[in-house]
Design a protein around this motif. Structure first.
Motif, PDB file in Angstrom:
ATOM      1  N   ILE A   1       0.861  -1.190   0.000  1.00 49.69           N
ATOM      2  CA  ILE A   1       0.000   0.000   0.000  1.00 49.69           C
ATOM      3  C   ILE A   1       0.895   1.237   0.000  1.00 49.69           C
ATOM      4  O   ILE A   1       2.036   1.196   0.479  1.00 49.69           O
ATOM      5  N   ASN A   2       0.399   2.321  -0.546  1.00 51.70           N
ATOM      6  CA  ASN A   2       1.186   3.559  -0.632  1.00 51.70           C
ATOM      7  C   ASN A   2       0.909   4.527   0.503  1.00 51.70           C
ATOM      8  O   ASN A   2       1.714   5.410   0.761  1.00 51.70           O
ATOM      9  N   ASN A   3      -0.248   4.402   1.158  1.00 52.98           N
ATOM     10  CA  ASN A   3      -0.649   5.335   2.201  1.00 52.98           C
ATOM     11  C   ASN A   3      -0.835   4.588   3.509  1.00 52.98           C
ATOM     12  O   ASN A   3      -1.426   3.505   3.531  1.00 52.98           O
ATOM     13  N   PHE A   4      -0.388   5.196   4.582  1.00 51.89           N
ATOM     14  CA  PHE A   4      -0.643   4.684   5.926  1.00 51.89           C
ATOM     15  C   PHE A   4      -1.121   5.853   6.768  1.00 51.89           C
ATOM     16  O   PHE A   4      -0.342   6.719   7.152  1.00 51.89           O
ATOM     17  N   THR A   5      -2.426   5.915   7.011  1.00 56.03           N
ATOM     18  CA  THR A   5      -3.006   7.007   7.778  1.00 56.03           C
ATOM     19  C   THR A   5      -2.794   6.727   9.259  1.00 56.03           C
ATOM     20  O   THR A   5      -3.288   5.737   9.784  1.00 56.03           O
ATOM     21  N   LYS A   6      -2.070   7.627   9.918  1.00 50.09           N
ATOM     22  CA  LYS A   6      -1.756   7.456  11.336  1.00 50.09           C
ATOM     23  C   LYS A   6      -2.799   8.093  12.252  1.00 50.09           C
ATOM     24  O   LYS A   6      -3.095   7.572  13.311  1.00 50.09           O
ATOM     25  N   TYR A   7      -3.318   9.245  11.849  1.00 50.81           N
ATOM     26  CA  TYR A   7      -4.236   9.961  12.736  1.00 50.81           C
ATOM     27  C   TYR A   7      -5.334  10.638  11.931  1.00 50.81           C
ATOM     28  O   TYR A   7      -5.164  10.933  10.751  1.00 50.81           O
ATOM     29  N   GLU A   8      -6.456  10.859  12.608  1.00 46.19           N
ATOM     30  CA  GLU A   8      -7.577  11.614  12.057  1.00 46.19           C
ATOM     31  C   GLU A   8      -8.204  12.415  13.190  1.00 46.19           C
ATOM     32  O   GLU A   8      -8.401  11.886  14.283  1.00 46.19           O
ATOM     33  N   ILE A   9      -8.503  13.665  12.912  1.00 49.24           N
ATOM     34  CA  ILE A   9      -9.253  14.515  13.841  1.00 49.24           C
ATOM     35  C   ILE A   9     -10.501  14.956  13.085  1.00 49.24           C
ATOM     36  O   ILE A   9     -10.403  15.579  12.027  1.00 49.24           O
ATOM     37  N   ILE A  10     -11.670  14.601  13.634  1.00 53.66           N
ATOM     38  CA  ILE A  10     -12.917  14.764  12.890  1.00 53.66           C
ATOM     39  C   ILE A  10     -13.927  15.586  13.699  1.00 53.66           C
ATOM     40  O   ILE A  10     -14.642  15.042  14.534  1.00 53.66           O
ATOM     41  N   PRO A  11     -14.021  16.890  13.462  1.00 59.10           N
ATOM     42  CA  PRO A  11     -15.127  17.655  14.042  1.00 59.10           C
ATOM     43  C   PRO A  11     -16.400  17.427  13.220  1.00 59.10           C
ATOM     44  O   PRO A  11     -16.334  17.280  12.002  1.00 59.10           O
ATOM     45  N   PHE A  12     -17.546  17.386  13.908  1.00 54.88           N
ATOM     46  CA  PHE A  12     -18.803  17.106  13.198  1.00 54.88           C
ATOM     47  C   PHE A  12     -19.964  17.868  13.810  1.00 54.88           C
ATOM     48  O   PHE A  12     -19.905  18.314  14.956  1.00 54.88           O
ATOM     49  N   VAL A  13     -21.025  17.991  13.002  1.00 53.34           N
ATOM     50  CA  VAL A  13     -22.304  18.559  13.421  1.00 53.34           C
ATOM     51  C   VAL A  13     -23.370  17.540  13.053  1.00 53.34           C
ATOM     52  O   VAL A  13     -23.396  17.045  11.927  1.00 53.34           O
ATOM     53  N   ARG A  14     -24.259  17.235  14.006  1.00 53.39           N
ATOM     54  CA  ARG A  14     -25.311  16.243  13.775  1.00 53.39           C
ATOM     55  C   ARG A  14     -26.698  16.858  13.901  1.00 53.39           C
ATOM     56  O   ARG A  14     -26.916  17.769  14.691  1.00 53.39           O
ATOM     57  N   TYR A  15     -27.606  16.275  13.114  1.00 44.29           N
ATOM     58  CA  TYR A  15     -29.009  16.662  13.158  1.00 44.29           C
ATOM     59  C   TYR A  15     -29.844  15.403  13.338  1.00 44.29           C
ATOM     60  O   TYR A  15     -29.702  14.442  12.577  1.00 44.29           O
ATOM     61  N   LYS A  16     -30.696  15.399  14.350  1.00 43.14           N
ATOM     62  CA  LYS A  16     -31.541  14.239  14.636  1.00 43.14           C
ATOM     63  C   LYS A  16     -32.697  14.203  13.655  1.00 43.14           C
ATOM     64  O   LYS A  16     -33.449  15.170  13.523  1.00 43.14           O
ATOM     65  N   LEU A  17     -32.844  13.086  12.934  1.00 46.10           N
ATOM     66  CA  LEU A  17     -33.863  12.955  11.891  1.00 46.10           C
ATOM     67  C   LEU A  17     -35.201  12.450  12.409  1.00 46.10           C
ATOM     68  O   LEU A  17     -36.233  12.701  11.800  1.00 46.10           O
ATOM     69  N   SER A  18     -35.199  11.697  13.486  1.00 39.55           N
ATOM     70  CA  SER A  18     -36.452  11.139  13.995  1.00 39.55           C
ATOM     71  C   SER A  18     -36.784  11.747  15.348  1.00 39.55           C
ATOM     72  O   SER A  18     -35.962  12.410  15.968  1.00 39.55           O
ATOM     73  N   GLN A  19     -38.003  11.519  15.820  1.00 37.21           N
ATOM     74  CA  GLN A  19     -38.506  12.162  17.027  1.00 37.21           C
ATOM     75  C   GLN A  19     -38.206  11.396  18.307  1.00 37.21           C
ATOM     76  O   GLN A  19     -38.428  11.910  19.384  1.00 37.21           O
ATOM     77  N   GLY A  20     -37.736  10.160  18.202  1.00 38.99           N
ATOM     78  CA  GLY A  20     -37.508   9.349  19.397  1.00 38.99           C
ATOM     79  C   GLY A  20     -36.479   9.963  20.326  1.00 38.99           C
ATOM     80  O   GLY A  20     -35.552  10.638  19.901  1.00 38.99           O
ATOM     81  N   GLN A  21     -36.677   9.697  21.614  1.00 38.94           N
ATOM     82  CA  GLN A  21     -35.747  10.213  22.594  1.00 38.94           C
ATOM     83  C   GLN A  21     -34.645   9.193  22.887  1.00 38.94           C
ATOM     84  O   GLN A  21     -33.487   9.550  22.985  1.00 38.94           O
TER      85      GLN A  21
END
Length: 191
Positions: free
Chosen positions: A80-100
């Protein structure tokens, strides 16, 4: 009149009974820490912090560190040519259903990833002879993507989450992966 008064008292009693049912404290708990068990099985450490802003939106950050010996050996051997060592992932989520306690959600994320890149290059020595050599270098890139998932809570504290999504690296595609995946099966604690 007595029937109307009796009906009013029964309705009032019913409303009081509805108010006395304890409401879930899940919405009062705004923070969550999650560990991805799927990543752990693949010898990657994936820890996520999520902050719930209201009933529909949340924000968070995932940190992934990979120290997979098999992938490292495949990288060193040239499979393989790539070796990913780390990832930093900021995210924003939206709840699609009404369940709690159980619900579907959609998210958008940015993925800051980096690691090692390996390539075979043609070089020329001082005597003007050509030869091939392996060059290793580091890469860093940023991907943008989207994901969907499902979350289920047990006893207002413990959660199980399944997530799948994809993104595309934007800046350094000659060294980094073109497509990044966001797949996980996590267990969480909400507080």
């Amino acid at each position: 009149m007595k029937k109307l008064l009796l009906l009013f008292l029964l309705c009032f009693q019913f409303m009081q009974a509805q108010d006395s049912i304890p409401k879930s404290t899940l919405y009062n708990k705004k923070n969550e820490i999650r560990v991805d068990v799927l990543a752990t099985a693949l010898t990657r450490l994936n820890i996520t912090y999520e902050r719930f802003l209201d009933k529909k939106y949340s924000i968070g950050i995932s940190c992934i560190y990979s120290n997979n010996k098999k992938l490292r050996d495949d990288f060193d051997a040239g499979y393989i040519n790539n070796f990913t060592k780390y990832e930093i992932i900021p995210f924003v989520r939206y709840k699609l259903s009404q369940g709690q306690r159980s619900f579907y959600f959609a998210e958008i994320f940015a993925d800051i990833n980096g690691g090692d890149f390996r390539e075979i290059v043609l070089l020329t020595d001082a005597a003007n002879n050509n030869y091939y050599a392996v060059e290793k270098s580091n890469f860093t890139d940023v991907a943008m993507g989207a994901a969907v998932g499902y979350k289920y809570y047990i006893k207002d504290q413990f959660g199980i989450e399944f997530l799948v999504g994809f993104g595309s690296n934007l800046f350094n595609k000659t060294k980094s992966l073109d497509i990044v995946s966001r797949v996980g099966l996590g267990v969480s604690y909400r507080f």
